[in-house]
Motif scaffolding. Structure first.
Motif, mmCIF file in Angstrom:
data_model
loop_
_atom_site.group_PDB
_atom_site.id
_atom_site.type_symbol
_atom_site.label_atom_id
_atom_site.label_comp_id
_atom_site.label_asym_id
_atom_site.label_seq_id
_atom_site.Cartn_x
_atom_site.Cartn_y
_atom_site.Cartn_z
ATOM 1 N N ALA A 165 59.167 3.402 84.114
ATOM 2 C CA ALA A 165 59.685 3.996 82.873
ATOM 3 C C ALA A 165 58.811 5.200 82.519
ATOM 4 N N TYR A 166 59.126 6.372 83.132
ATOM 5 C CA TYR A 166 58.258 7.553 82.991
ATOM 6 C C TYR A 166 57.996 7.946 81.546
ATOM 7 N N GLU A 167 59.083 8.064 80.751
ATOM 8 C CA GLU A 167 58.932 8.561 79.369
ATOM 9 C C GLU A 167 58.078 7.593 78.569
ATOM 10 N N LEU A 168 58.379 6.303 78.674
ATOM 11 C CA LEU A 168 57.631 5.289 77.925
ATOM 12 C C LEU A 168 56.152 5.309 78.331
ATOM 13 N N GLU A 169 55.913 5.372 79.625
ATOM 14 C CA GLU A 169 54.524 5.350 80.109
ATOM 15 C C GLU A 169 53.768 6.597 79.639
ATOM 16 N N ALA A 170 54.432 7.765 79.694
ATOM 17 C CA ALA A 170 53.790 9.008 79.247
ATOM 18 C C ALA A 170 53.465 8.919 77.758
ATOM 19 N N GLU A 171 54.381 8.358 76.998
ATOM 20 C CA GLU A 171 54.219 8.224 75.544
ATOM 21 C C GLU A 171 53.043 7.286 75.225
ATOM 22 N N LEU A 172 52.996 6.148 75.909
ATOM 23 C CA LEU A 172 51.905 5.188 75.667
ATOM 24 C C LEU A 172 50.562 5.798 76.058
ATOM 25 N N GLU A 173 50.590 6.541 77.166
ATOM 26 C CA GLU A 173 49.375 7.218 77.655
ATOM 27 C C GLU A 173 48.874 8.218 76.620
ATOM 28 N N SER A 174 49.803 9.050 76.133
ATOM 29 C CA SER A 174 49.384 10.110 75.199
ATOM 30 C C SER A 174 48.919 9.524 73.866
ATOM 31 N N ARG A 175 49.411 8.336 73.517
ATOM 32 C CA ARG A 175 48.969 7.707 72.267
ATOM 33 C C ARG A 175 47.731 6.818 72.472
ATOM 34 N N GLY A 176 47.250 6.781 73.720
ATOM 35 C CA GLY A 176 46.039 6.012 74.014
ATOM 36 C C GLY A 176 46.253 4.503 73.981
ATOM 37 N N LYS A 177 47.499 4.074 74.154
ATOM 38 C CA LYS A 177 47.784 2.626 74.121
ATOM 39 C C LYS A 177 47.629 2.050 75.534
ATOM 40 N N LEU A 192 48.972 -1.673 76.297
ATOM 41 C CA LEU A 192 50.431 -1.744 76.424
ATOM 42 C C LEU A 192 50.891 -1.059 77.711
ATOM 43 N N LEU A 193 50.243 0.029 78.045
ATOM 44 C CA LEU A 193 50.589 0.750 79.271
ATOM 45 C C LEU A 193 50.408 -0.172 80.486
ATOM 46 N N GLU A 194 49.280 -0.894 80.491
ATOM 47 C CA GLU A 194 49.047 -1.836 81.595
ATOM 48 C C GLU A 194 50.115 -2.920 81.625
ATOM 49 N N THR A 195 50.471 -3.423 80.439
ATOM 50 C CA THR A 195 51.495 -4.478 80.365
ATOM 51 C C THR A 195 52.790 -4.009 81.026
ATOM 52 N N VAL A 196 53.136 -2.748 80.760
ATOM 53 C CA VAL A 196 54.380 -2.203 81.316
ATOM 54 C C VAL A 196 54.223 -1.966 82.821
ATOM 55 N N GLN A 197 53.058 -1.469 83.207
ATOM 56 C CA GLN A 197 52.881 -1.142 84.634
ATOM 57 C C GLN A 197 52.713 -2.381 85.514
ATOM 58 N N GLU A 198 52.283 -3.476 84.898
ATOM 59 C CA GLU A 198 52.047 -4.694 85.693
ATOM 60 C C GLU A 198 53.306 -5.533 85.911
ATOM 61 N N ILE A 199 54.426 -5.092 85.352
ATOM 62 C CA ILE A 199 55.656 -5.899 85.485
ATOM 63 C C ILE A 199 55.952 -6.153 86.966
ATOM 64 N N LEU A 200 55.781 -5.115 87.764
ATOM 65 C CA LEU A 200 56.009 -5.264 89.206
ATOM 66 C C LEU A 200 54.787 -4.750 89.964
#
Ligand code: G1P
Length: 301
Positions: free
Chosen positions: A70-82, A85-93
């Motif tokens: 999920a590029y947009e979501l990941e970029a958004e979480l990254e830019s907000r320093g979250k 949550l970013l790891e949670t999303v990236q670890e799904i698979l």
């Protein structure tokens, strides 16, 4: 001997959860904060699966999106320093896992869904996981327990559980010849028998390790219970040619295809959730105390 391919039949309509499932997949219903299908996928991966084959249908795109980047979501979480949550999303698979999606155009039953996986599975042993059956394995996930049995015996293995007699008509029911504690060779298997006709109360639950022979047999299987092509019927033919083991898994199963089972799973998983456990337990205790302090309603006549 490792099962590399796992099949997830996810084309069902989920009518028991309407209207929640009108436009989205029942497998995406969350247990606390993860969708049911993610628990099933994690279980397959922890048992060594590398290729995930989803047999999908209409209104199931959210499953594909869930396991996609999920590029947009990941970029958004990254830019907000979250970061968390970013790891949670990236670890799904985890890396190195392939997803394959096959459309089951018609709802012709579980057996038909498994048959749709043939081109992707080919000529090797594989597993089938029904995400509706959420299993909290005692020491290790249910499929990993089954994988051990498979490694020892080198044959098909089906997960089973004792159910109350009055519930047998909701399951495939097996009659077995004991092999070891909690393990038996299937002598008979019947899909959704009436309690009076059931060979036992040992029910099939949604985890199977199967040899590819099942595909040829499914091809020849015509409509059974409910007019659908039943996996159980093909297994019934398979036991005449090959050993199929029934394994009573260790752990707790939640029938998340029913509202009550789904609610129970949410309560139990919330009570184990690292962030929620304490506050949720407190809330439940307060609620129960309040309930117990109320005068009992007079029994209705
Ligand atoms: C399917 C199988 C049945 C099995 C059950 C386990 O039924 O056909 O043999 O016992 O899953 O959950 P369903 O629940 O899809 O009707």
């Amino acid at each position: 001997m490792r099962i590399r391919k796992a099949v997830f039949p996810v084309a069902g309509l989920g009518t028991r959860f309407l209207p929640a499932t009108k436009a989205s997949a029942k497998e995406m219903l969350p247990i606390v904060d993860k969708p049911l299908i993610q628990y099933a996928v994690s279980e397959a991966i922890s048992a060594g699966a590398e290729e995930l084959i989803f047999i999908t249908g209409r209104s199931k795109n959210s499953i594909m999106d869930h396991f996609d980047k999920a590029y947009e979501l990941e970029a958004e979480l990254e830019s907000r320093g979250k970061r968390k949550l970013l790891e949670t999303v990236q670890e799904i698979l985890p890396p190195g896992i392939t997803c394959i999606y096959i459309r089951q155009a018609e709802a012709l039953g579980l057996g038909h869904a498994v048959l749709c996986a043939w081109p992707a599975v080919g000529d090797e042993d594989f597993s089938v996981i029904l995400a509706d059956d959420l299993i909290d394995g005692k020491l290790r996930p249910c499929l990993a327990q089954m994988q051990r049995v498979y490694q020892e015996y080198g044959t098909s293995v089906i997960a089973t559980q004792q159910v109350p007699r009055e519930e047998v008509s909701a399951y495939g029911i097996v009659e077995t010849q004991p092999v070891a504690p909690g393990l038996g060779e299937i002598r008979r298997i019947v899909e959704k028998p009436k309690p009076a006709d059931a060979p036992s109360n040992l029910a099939v639950v949604g985890r199977y390790i199967l040899t590819p022979r099942i595909f040829k047999l499914l091809e020849r299987t015509s409509g059974g219970a409910g007019g659908e092509i039943q996996l159980t019927d093909a297994i019934s033919t398979m036991i005449q040619e090959q050993t199929v083991l029934a394994y009573e898994f260790e752990g707790t199963r939640y029938d998340c295809g029913s509202k009550l089972g789904y609610l129970k799973a949410n309560v139990e998983y919330a009570l184990k959730h690292p962030e929620l456990a304490d506050s949720f337990r407190e809330y439940l205790c307060e609620r129960v105390a309040e309930w117990n302090s109320r005068p009992r309603l007079a029994a209705r006549k």
